[in-house]
Enzyme design. Structure first.
Site, short mmCIF file in Angstrom:
data_model
loop_
_atom_site.label_atom_id
_atom_site.label_comp_id
_atom_site.label_asym_id
_atom_site.label_seq_id
_atom_site.Cartn_x
_atom_site.Cartn_y
_atom_site.Cartn_z
N CYS A 116 -5.88 11.94 5.09
CA CYS A 116 -6.67 11.07 4.20
C CYS A 116 -8.16 11.17 5.15
O CYS A 116 -8.92 10.65 4.82
CB CYS A 116 -6.29 10.50 3.59
N HIS A 240 -11.95 6.02 1.79
CA HIS A 240 -10.93 6.67 1.17
C HIS A 240 -10.78 6.84 -0.25
O HIS A 240 -10.53 5.03 -0.09
CB HIS A 240 -9.81 6.82 2.36
N ASN A 270 -6.62 10.47 -5.60
CA ASN A 270 -6.43 10.88 -4.54
C ASN A 270 -6.43 12.16 -3.63
O ASN A 270 -5.07 12.95 -4.09
CB ASN A 270 -4.94 10.21 -3.59
O1 UT7 Z 1 -3.86 8.21 0.92
C1 UT7 Z 1 -2.66 7.55 1.56
C2 UT7 Z 1 -1.99 7.62 0.69
N1 UT7 Z 1 -1.06 6.39 -0.05
C3 UT7 Z 1 -2.06 5.38 -0.90
O2 UT7 Z 1 -2.39 4.71 -0.15
C4 UT7 Z 1 -0.74 4.75 -1.59
C5 UT7 Z 1 -0.89 3.12 -1.20
N2 UT7 Z 1 0.41 2.09 -1.86
C6 UT7 Z 1 -0.49 2.17 -3.45
O3 UT7 Z 1 -0.92 2.21 -3.57
C7 UT7 Z 1 0.03 1.35 -4.22
O4 UT7 Z 1 1.71 0.31 -3.24
C8 UT7 Z 1 1.29 1.74 -4.97
C9 UT7 Z 1 -0.01 2.55 -6.22
C10 UT7 Z 1 1.79 2.54 -4.38
C11 UT7 Z 1 2.49 0.86 -6.03
O5 UT7 Z 1 1.74 -0.40 -6.56
P1 UT7 Z 1 1.95 -1.76 -6.00
O6 UT7 Z 1 1.92 -2.57 -6.71
O7 UT7 Z 1 2.73 -1.86 -5.14
O8 UT7 Z 1 4.01 -1.67 -6.96
P2 UT7 Z 1 4.85 -1.81 -6.40
O9 UT7 Z 1 5.72 -0.80 -6.16
O10 UT7 Z 1 4.96 -3.59 -5.53
O11 UT7 Z 1 5.83 -2.05 -7.43
C12 UT7 Z 1 5.76 -3.67 -8.10
C13 UT7 Z 1 6.14 -2.58 -9.37
C14 UT7 Z 1 7.93 -1.80 -9.74
O12 UT7 Z 1 8.35 -3.01 -10.53
P3 UT7 Z 1 9.48 -4.74 -10.68
O13 UT7 Z 1 10.39 -4.48 -9.46
O14 UT7 Z 1 8.57 -5.05 -10.66
O15 UT7 Z 1 9.72 -4.46 -11.64
C15 UT7 Z 1 7.68 -0.16 -9.58
O16 UT7 Z 1 9.22 -0.06 -9.72
O17 UT7 Z 1 5.60 -1.77 -10.43
C16 UT7 Z 1 6.90 -0.91 -10.83
N3 UT7 Z 1 6.03 0.93 -10.83
C17 UT7 Z 1 5.70 1.16 -11.59
N4 UT7 Z 1 5.20 1.18 -13.12
C18 UT7 Z 1 4.53 2.59 -13.98
C19 UT7 Z 1 5.67 1.53 -9.38
N5 UT7 Z 1 5.41 3.09 -9.88
C20 UT7 Z 1 5.13 2.98 -10.61
C21 UT7 Z 1 4.33 3.55 -11.76
N6 UT7 Z 1 4.39 2.72 -13.53
N7 UT7 Z 1 4.14 4.60 -11.69
#
Ligand code: UT7
Length: 316
Positions: A116, A240, A270
């Site tokens: 990216c 980005h 993205n």
């Molecule tokens: O170009 C670079 C590429 N990558 C990035 O920049 C990614 C960087 N990371 C992120 O943007 C974030 O970490 C994510 C968007 C991937 C995830 O967001 P988060 O706030 O870190 O969520 P999390 O992984 O802590 O998950 C929070 C909750 C979890 O449920 P519980 O355990 O609290 O019950 C997940 O299971 O949200 C749940 N969850 C979802 N729910 C609905 C995770 N993904 C999803 C989803 N839809 N797509």
């Protein structure tokens, strides 16, 4: 990274173009096939919809042709093509060769894979070619991440999409628009974001998020120091487009208000190498630079790479 030496031949953008995948996929569309929902994706990422479709060479040919048309330059006058991509059409040859042929160019062409951060890596390399005597470089950032996304994995499928942004960079008799730059990489973090050849993107989202904010801020501060400017001097930041919360946290730490951030991820998702040129050049209602503005481009990505540049918009 070094400061730009005095008396180096400068460059500026004279034309640009963009392209998006033809199929629009909303968060509600994704919720039909996986356990996610519109509210979660909007709140946790800022993404509302994304565009999918087309190959890397097809999207690059559209944005590249539009950039040459706006610049008013003939394909035969382009001295080099640099294509930033992490999703080439084929392993061999470089997709830049395919695009060179599609656009009717008769110059050297090569791919840059810095994930990216790729467009800013390519931008700095293009300035190097111009310093070495090239008059005109066509610079394209394109990714078709839909092809390497597991559409059953809600951790990644809600984020990634397809797009392209291109610019013609021309030598100028003046100082040019690039005032400072920085390129970084930390290969020890490779395992938190990668795709095997033929495989899909694997990501430790939380860890990528944590590091992303830190390396964006660090790279941006290096570029500002090299350019001799401060955060108060920046009129537009073009980050980005990965997650609105990453952009917001980085702006906060840099002391740049979010109102100065060019944001298109609500529409594009993205798109990796295409993300910064789409935020800079697409017409999606985002904050745009005006003549004389200081613009900060800052990317991060797999590698983990980071890259930034300070541009004086419209400089001669
Ligand atoms: O170009 C670079 C590429 N990558 C990035 O920049 C990614 C960087 N990371 C992120 O943007 C974030 O970490 C994510 C968007 C991937 C995830 O967001 P988060 O706030 O870190 O969520 P999390 O992984 O802590 O998950 C929070 C909750 C979890 O449920 P519980 O355990 O609290 O019950 C997940 O299971 O949200 C749940 N969850 C979802 N729910 C609905 C995770 N993904 C999803 C989803 N839809 N797509």
């Amino acid at each position: 990274m070094p400061k730009i030496p005095d008396h180096v031949r400068g460059a500026r953008f004279t034309g640009w173009g963009t392209a998006l995948g033809h199929k629009v996929v909303t968060n509600d569309d994704l919720a039909k096939t996986m356990d996610t929902n519109d509210e979660w994706v909007r709140e946790r990422t800022g993404i509302q919809r994304r565009h999918i479709g087309g190959s890397t060479s097809e999207l690059s040919a559209i944005s590249g042709a539009a950039a040459m048309k706006m610049a008013g330059v003939d394909p035969s006058s382009i001295d080099a093509l640099i294509l930033a991509t992490t999703t080439p059409d084929r392993t061999v040859p470089g997709t830049s060769a395919t695009v060179q042929n599609l656009l009717g160019l008769s110059c050297g062409a090569f791919d840059v894979n810095a994930a990216c951060s790729g467009f800013v890596y390519a931008l700095v390399n293009a300035h190097g070619l111009i310093a070495m005597g090239a008059e005109r470089v066509l610079l394209i950032g394109t990714d078709t991440l839909a092809r390497i996304t597991d559409w059953t994995d809600r951790n990644t499928a809600v984020l990634f999409a397809d797009g392209s942004g291109a610019a013609v960079l021309e030598a100028t008799s003046g100082r040019g628009h690039l005032l400072g730059w920085d390129l970084d990489a930390d290969g020890s973090a490779e395992e938190i974001l990668y795709a095997e050849i033929g495989g899909n993107i694997q990501m430790e989202g939380k860890e990528v998020f944590r590091r992303a904010v830190r390396i964006m801020v660090d790279s941006a501060q290096k570029s500002m120091a090299h350019a001799g400017v401060t955060a108060d001097d920046i009129s537009v930041i073009v980050p980005h487009q990965a997650n609105i919360r990453i952009i917001s946290a980085a702006c906060d730490r840099l002391g740049i208000p979010m109102s100065k951030a060019a944001v298109v991820l609500q529409e594009t998702g993205n798109t990796s190498s295409a993300s910064i040129p789409l935020a800079l050049f697409a017409d999606l209602g985002q904050t745009k630079p005006k003549q004389g503005d200081l613009v900060l481009l800052v990317g991060f990505g797999a590698g983990m790479t980071a890259a930034s540049a300070i541009l004086e918009w419209g400089a001669q």
